[in-house]
Design an enzyme around this catalytic site. Structure first.
Site, short mmCIF file in Angstrom:
data_model
loop_
_atom_site.label_atom_id
_atom_site.label_comp_id
_atom_site.label_asym_id
_atom_site.label_seq_id
_atom_site.Cartn_x
_atom_site.Cartn_y
_atom_site.Cartn_z
N THR A 1 25.48 0.36 7.88
CA THR A 1 24.64 -0.65 7.67
C THR A 1 23.19 -0.15 8.56
O THR A 1 23.05 0.43 9.43
CB THR A 1 24.71 -2.04 8.15
OG1 THR A 1 25.89 -2.49 7.49
CG2 THR A 1 23.68 -3.02 8.00
N VAL B 1 35.78 0.17 8.68
CA VAL B 1 35.47 0.54 7.48
C VAL B 1 36.05 1.95 6.93
O VAL B 1 36.61 1.92 5.81
CB VAL B 1 33.74 0.68 7.62
CG1 VAL B 1 33.27 1.06 6.26
CG2 VAL B 1 33.35 -0.46 7.77
N ARG C 1 42.22 8.57 18.82
CA ARG C 1 42.33 7.88 17.39
C ARG C 1 42.80 8.73 16.55
O ARG C 1 43.66 8.11 15.89
CB ARG C 1 40.72 7.50 17.18
CG ARG C 1 41.01 6.86 15.72
CD ARG C 1 41.18 5.52 15.64
NE ARG C 1 40.46 4.83 14.42
CZ ARG C 1 41.47 3.80 13.93
NH1 ARG C 1 42.33 3.25 14.54
NH2 ARG C 1 41.02 3.20 12.73
N CYS D 1 28.50 -7.53 12.26
CA CYS D 1 27.34 -7.32 10.95
C CYS D 1 26.29 -8.57 11.26
O CYS D 1 25.31 -8.35 11.25
CB CYS D 1 27.95 -7.71 9.91
SG CYS D 1 28.84 -6.12 9.16
N THR E 1 26.58 1.17 13.41
CA THR E 1 25.20 1.21 13.60
C THR E 1 24.85 -0.08 14.39
O THR E 1 24.46 -0.90 13.68
CB THR E 1 24.40 1.27 12.42
OG1 THR E 1 25.10 0.38 11.49
CG2 THR E 1 24.48 2.44 11.64
N ARG F 1 33.68 -6.44 18.65
CA ARG F 1 32.61 -5.75 18.72
C ARG F 1 31.43 -7.13 18.56
O ARG F 1 31.66 -8.19 17.70
CB ARG F 1 32.23 -4.97 17.44
CG ARG F 1 33.35 -3.84 17.57
CD ARG F 1 32.92 -2.85 16.28
NE ARG F 1 33.56 -3.60 15.14
CZ ARG F 1 33.52 -3.34 13.92
NH1 ARG F 1 32.93 -2.16 13.44
NH2 ARG F 1 34.24 -4.07 12.79
N ASP G 1 37.44 11.93 12.83
CA ASP G 1 36.54 10.97 13.82
C ASP G 1 36.46 12.02 15.10
O ASP G 1 37.42 12.86 15.31
CB ASP G 1 37.35 9.90 14.12
CG ASP G 1 36.93 8.77 14.84
OD1 ASP G 1 36.74 7.75 14.17
OD2 ASP G 1 36.42 8.66 16.14
#
Length: 422
Positions: A118, A14, A37, A258, A83, A329, A32
């Site tokens: 979220t 995202v 990364r 999600c 999240t 994920r 980050d």
């Protein structure tokens, strides 16, 4: 007018595309905590494959850091951290809380903090704002302000990109709501929708995927019913799909960052306010059990072919939660692996998209480099990668022994080409 400097906190699926888009327009610091990364991003390398080198180059005002001190000059902070849920299906807000602490430590008067992660309705103001106030010593809606704009990134989707997806926005005051809406209008070609409040925007996000989850649960349940009636589910869906308003959902394993997570955020809050959400949790239970169902169906087919289940060699093709992207994920393919191992089977997982080291670390699964011809007692097509779609029935069956079972979760083959499917 002074253009405010943006800090993008969290550079995953995202945050990175968002940082790149804003980085074409104004100064952006991408932050980050993962130093490796950051080192990769500085070299214009994105393991998630969401951003190309061309897009890195176009983001001329974007810089990367893992040092919180580099955020001090920023005026707008956009938080896009994960999240997830914990082992008990409860919201895990650890990353959200820690990132709020990081931002709170550099927060100044007049700054704006926007959350995209979220959450359940109310989390921004009930959980995040107190942390910001405590760390900064500032007063909410007097010294600093907040907003919420739920992410709608679809990993691996090269058609529906960030700028092409309408964006919901919200602010903690009417004036800040307008400012945040105008901010996103700078990069969102598809336009924005300014919600009435932060809670409304939070609720809108969490029900988007809850609705999808329930629709897929319905199709999964129909597949279970049709199986008992000896009716082919795909044939039924094709027939029903000729009506203009029939929704084109398909049965399968429901995972991802999600759809398999967001309903638990909503049900958590519902329980807090004294309501037990029966339909949402029923859909979740059904979808969570699909891995077990598939493993048992494969076992039954093996038994019919007199294939011994204990010590059988199983090949699972695909591990990511969706096709043609490396995102693993919350993939529910791991449920298949666990079930087969509980039957004392030897399981090989093959997925050309995944980062093997990450998968081994997170799931204790070591994907193979390629399947071995003639080795397997059962083959399960679990993810519809294009690479798998390009294979013929014969090419896939070549991985199996002379007597084996081929099970197709994703309808990659014609009905008569597999031994079983949802």
């Amino acid at each position: 007018m002074i253009t405010k400097k943006i800090a993008l906190i969290g550079l995953g699926y995202v945050g990175l595309p968002l940082a790149a888009e804003f980085g074409k327009k104004r100064e952006v610091i991408g932050f980050d905590i993962n130093k490796n990364r950051i080192d990769q991003l500085k070299k214009k390398i994105d393991p998630t494959l969401e951003i190309s080198k061309k897009e890195f180059t176009e983001a001329t005002y974007l810089n990367f850091t893992s040092n919180p001190k580099d955020l001090k000059d920023c005026n707008i902070f956009i938080i896009t951290v994960p999240t997830p849920i914990d082992n008990h299906k409860r919201p895990d807000l650890t990353a959200l809380e820690k990132s709020s602490e990081t931002v709170g430590s550099v927060l100044k008067k007049g700054d704006v903090v926007i959350y995209e992660s979220t959450v359940y309705p109310g989390a921004t103001e009930e959980i995040c704002v107190p942390i910001l106030e405590k760390k900064s010593g500032l007063i909410f809606n007097k010294d600093f302000y907040c907003g919420y704009s739920p992410e709608r990134i679809n990993p691996g989707d090269k058609k529906h990109r960030l700028a092409d997806i309408k964006k919901v926005t919200a602010g903690s005051t009417p004036e800040i709501a307008i400012e945040i809406d105008e901010l996103y209008k700078e990069i969102i070609v598809a336009g924005t929708h300014k919600a009435e409040s932060i809670k409304v925007a939070e609720a809108a996000k969490v029900i988007e995927n809850t609705q999808r989850d329930l629709n897929i649960a319905l199709i999964n349940e129909l597949a279970l019913i049709f199986k008992k009636m000896d009716i082919d589910t795909e044939a039924v869906l094709k027939a029903a799909g000729t009506k203009w308003n029939f929704l084109p959902f398909r049965p399968g394993l429901v995972g991802g960052h999600c759809i398999g997570v967001d309903p638990y955020y909503l049900t958590h809050k519902a329980n807090e306010v004294g309501y037990y959400p029966e339909m949402i949790l029923a859909g979740r239970r059904l979808n969570d059990n699909m891995g077990s169902y598939v493993a048992n169906e494969v076992s039954k087919l093996m038994t019919k072919k007199r294939i011994q289940i204990a010590e059988a060699n199983i090949l699972i093709m695909g591990l990511t939660f969706k096709e043609n992207c490396p995102d693993h994920r919350n993939t529910r393919v791991v449920d298949l692996v666990k079930e087969f191992k509980s039957f004392s089977c030897n399981v090989d997982v093959y997925d050309p998209w995944v980062n093997k080291k990450q998968v081994a670390k997170e799931y204790k699964i070591e994907p193979i480099d390629k399947p071995i011809k003639g080795k397997y007692d059962a083959i399960v097509l679990a993810v519809s990668h294009d690479k798998f779609k390009s294979l013929t029935e014969g090419q896939i069956r070549a991985y199996g022994k002379d007597n084996h079972v081929l099970y197709d979760i994703k309808y990659l083959l014609k009905k008569n080409e597999s031994d079983g499917r949802l």
